[in-house]
Design a protein around this motif. Structure first.
Motif, PDB file in Angstrom:
ATOM      1  N   LEU A 122       0.863  -1.181   0.000  1.00  0.00           N
ATOM      2  CA  LEU A 122       0.000   0.000   0.000  1.00  0.00           C
ATOM      3  C   LEU A 122       0.898   1.230   0.000  1.00  0.00           C
ATOM      4  O   LEU A 122       1.641   1.467   0.953  1.00  0.00           O
ATOM      5  N   LEU A 123       0.830   2.020  -1.053  1.00  0.00           N
ATOM      6  CA  LEU A 123       1.856   3.031  -1.307  1.00  0.00           C
ATOM      7  C   LEU A 123       1.508   4.428  -0.835  1.00  0.00           C
ATOM      8  O   LEU A 123       2.330   5.338  -0.947  1.00  0.00           O
ATOM      9  N   GLU A 124       0.305   4.622  -0.324  1.00  0.00           N
ATOM     10  CA  GLU A 124      -0.067   5.940   0.193  1.00  0.00           C
ATOM     11  C   GLU A 124      -0.650   5.784   1.593  1.00  0.00           C
ATOM     12  O   GLU A 124      -1.256   4.750   1.914  1.00  0.00           O
ATOM     13  N   GLU A 125      -0.469   6.795   2.399  1.00  0.00           N
ATOM     14  CA  GLU A 125      -0.998   6.743   3.760  1.00  0.00           C
ATOM     15  C   GLU A 125      -2.502   6.502   3.757  1.00  0.00           C
ATOM     16  O   GLU A 125      -3.032   5.785   4.613  1.00  0.00           O
ATOM     17  N   GLU A 126      -3.197   7.093   2.774  1.00  0.00           N
ATOM     18  CA  GLU A 126      -4.649   6.909   2.695  1.00  0.00           C
ATOM     19  C   GLU A 126      -5.015   5.438   2.466  1.00  0.00           C
ATOM     20  O   GLU A 126      -6.074   4.985   2.915  1.00  0.00           O
ATOM     21  N   ASP A 127      -4.144   4.694   1.767  1.00  0.00           N
ATOM     22  CA  ASP A 127      -4.399   3.271   1.536  1.00  0.00           C
ATOM     23  C   ASP A 127      -4.331   2.489   2.849  1.00  0.00           C
ATOM     24  O   ASP A 127      -5.159   1.609   3.108  1.00  0.00           O
ATOM     25  N   ILE A 128      -3.351   2.806   3.665  1.00  0.00           N
ATOM     26  CA  ILE A 128      -3.221   2.163   4.979  1.00  0.00           C
ATOM     27  C   ILE A 128      -4.435   2.487   5.837  1.00  0.00           C
ATOM     28  O   ILE A 128      -5.052   1.594   6.459  1.00  0.00           O
ATOM     29  N   ILE A 129      -4.803   3.753   5.873  1.00  0.00           N
ATOM     30  CA  ILE A 129      -5.941   4.190   6.693  1.00  0.00           C
ATOM     31  C   ILE A 129      -7.222   3.495   6.241  1.00  0.00           C
ATOM     32  O   ILE A 129      -8.010   3.020   7.072  1.00  0.00           O
ATOM     33  N   SER A 130      -7.435   3.405   4.929  1.00  0.00           N
ATOM     34  CA  SER A 130      -8.636   2.732   4.414  1.00  0.00           C
ATOM     35  C   SER A 130      -8.662   1.259   4.816  1.00  0.00           C
ATOM     36  O   SER A 130      -9.713   0.728   5.192  1.00  0.00           O
ATOM     37  N   THR A 131      -7.508   0.595   4.740  1.00  0.00           N
ATOM     38  CA  THR A 131      -7.440  -0.823   5.118  1.00  0.00           C
ATOM     39  C   THR A 131      -7.727  -0.999   6.599  1.00  0.00           C
ATOM     40  O   THR A 131      -8.456  -1.926   6.997  1.00  0.00           O
ATOM     41  N   PHE A 132      -7.185  -0.134   7.433  1.00  0.00           N
ATOM     42  CA  PHE A 132      -7.449  -0.214   8.872  1.00  0.00           C
ATOM     43  C   PHE A 132      -8.936  -0.019   9.167  1.00  0.00           C
ATOM     44  O   PHE A 132      -9.526  -0.767   9.957  1.00  0.00           O
ATOM     45  N   ARG A 133      -9.536   0.967   8.545  1.00  0.00           N
ATOM     46  CA  ARG A 133     -10.959   1.233   8.799  1.00  0.00           C
ATOM     47  C   ARG A 133     -11.833   0.092   8.294  1.00  0.00           C
ATOM     48  O   ARG A 133     -12.789  -0.307   8.967  1.00  0.00           O
ATOM     49  N   ARG A 134     -11.514  -0.410   7.113  1.00  0.00           N
ATOM     50  CA  ARG A 134     -12.309  -1.501   6.542  1.00  0.00           C
ATOM     51  C   ARG A 134     -12.180  -2.762   7.399  1.00  0.00           C
ATOM     52  O   ARG A 134     -13.156  -3.492   7.598  1.00  0.00           O
ATOM     53  N   THR A 135     -10.984  -2.991   7.917  1.00  0.00           N
ATOM     54  CA  THR A 135     -10.755  -4.163   8.759  1.00  0.00           C
ATOM     55  C   THR A 135     -11.489  -4.033  10.084  1.00  0.00           C
ATOM     56  O   THR A 135     -12.084  -5.017  10.567  1.00  0.00           O
ATOM     57  N   TYR A 136     -11.461  -2.857  10.654  1.00  0.00           N
ATOM     58  CA  TYR A 136     -12.206  -2.653  11.900  1.00  0.00           C
ATOM     59  C   TYR A 136     -13.690  -2.944  11.684  1.00  0.00           C
ATOM     60  O   TYR A 136     -14.332  -3.626  12.489  1.00  0.00           O
ATOM     61  N   ALA A 137     -14.223  -2.464  10.555  1.00  0.00           N
ATOM     62  CA  ALA A 137     -15.644  -2.688  10.259  1.00  0.00           C
ATOM     63  C   ALA A 137     -15.944  -4.158  10.000  1.00  0.00           C
ATOM     64  O   ALA A 137     -17.064  -4.621  10.270  1.00  0.00           O
ATOM     65  N   GLY A 138     -14.954  -4.903   9.497  1.00  0.00           N
ATOM     66  CA  GLY A 138     -15.184  -6.300   9.142  1.00  0.00           C
ATOM     67  C   GLY A 138     -14.958  -7.296  10.260  1.00  0.00           C
ATOM     68  O   GLY A 138     -15.095  -8.502  10.040  1.00  0.00           O
ATOM     69  N   LEU A 139     -14.619  -6.797  11.445  1.00  0.00           N
ATOM     70  CA  LEU A 139     -14.371  -7.662  12.601  1.00  0.00           C
ATOM     71  C   LEU A 139     -15.548  -7.661  13.563  1.00  0.00           C
ATOM     72  O   LEU A 139     -16.238  -6.643  13.733  1.00  0.00           O
TER      73      LEU A 139
END
Length: 257
Positions: A122-139
């Motif tokens: 993931l090459l941009e900070e926004e990509d990391i943030i999106s993955t973290f948020r999506r993962t939180y929602a998916g748990l």
């Protein structure tokens, strides 16, 4: 973020020395501490080298990857054994082509894992943030998020120690790196020579791969996990339950919803 294509079909041969048992051990130790899951989502599952052992051990796993070729290899590996065919029919494993920044399953899971430095792609900070948020929602509440990434210092060592060469009878490569120091972003150039039989003769097919990864400040990563809603965020070093320092090669994050 490019997906693997030809590389998928030689990936297992090139990565046969990767410490998959250590990743599995770390996950089990984390689950012993935080609660044993029934359902698991693996982001960046690749050819299933972690997914398949988990399924064979009784976990219900969704293997998620951006590359259809990697998933095709994983599915074929899973279905080459009678046990794998049965577990696939019973729904113990699902292979799903999705972007980890936007992954989504019908039901939340007990744990999400992402090993083998997948998040470094993931090459941009926004990509990391999106993955973290999506993962939180998916748990599910109380679920765990386990992943590892390269420490920024690891890319500096790659740049200093290159080139890397593998010379085996069936496959070889020349691997060079180009480091963008301000972004801590590294571009891996691989020239791969894979053995292939053609009209009764052994020939070598050459193809090129370029993979780009970025390493992020560990304190920033930890803060963004907390901002996404995770609690009890811990960072460990190199498969061990010791606090990470700057001499770590891999950083292991454990976060709880």
């Amino acid at each position: 973020m490019a997906s693997y294509r030809k590389f998928a079909y030689v990936y297992d041969e090139l990565m046969q020395d990767m410490p998959y048992p250590d990743w599995l051990r770390f996950a089990r130790q984390a689950w012993d501490r935080y609660g044993m899951p029934h359902t698991v989502a693996e982001l960046g599952c690749g050819t299933g080298s972690i997914t398949i052992p988990l399924v064979n051990s009784g976990f219900e796993v969704a293997g998620i990857d951006l590359s259809s070729d990697m998933l095709a290899v994983a599915r074929r590996k899973m279905e080459t054994t009678p046990q794998g065919q049965r577990l696939f029919r019973e729904g113990s494993v699902r292979w799903i082509q999705q972007d980890m920044r936007e992954w989504n399953l019908p039901e939340p899971v007990d744990s999400v894992i992402s090993f083998c430095d997948c998040l470094n792609y993931l090459l941009e900070e926004e990509d990391i943030i999106s993955t973290f948020r999506r993962t939180y929602a998916g748990l599910k509440p109380g679920g765990t998020f386990l992943f590892d990434v390269h420490h920024p210092q690891t890319f500096l060592r790659y740049d200093e120690e290159q080139p890397f060469v593998l010379d085996e009878r069936s496959i070889s490569y020349i691997w060079t790196c180009a480091l963008d120091t301000p972004r801590c972003e590294i571009e891996h150039h691989l020239s791969i020579f894979a053995k292939a039989e053609h009209e009764g003769r052994d020939l070598y097919q050459r193809f090129e791969e370029i993979h780009v990864q970025r390493a992020y400040d560990p304190a920033w990563m930890k803060a963004e996990l907390s901002k996404a809603g995770f609690r009890d965020v811990k960072v460990y070093a190199d498969f061990e339950w010791v606090e990470a320092a700057d001499d770590a090669a891999r950083l292991f994050y454990v976060a709880v919803k």
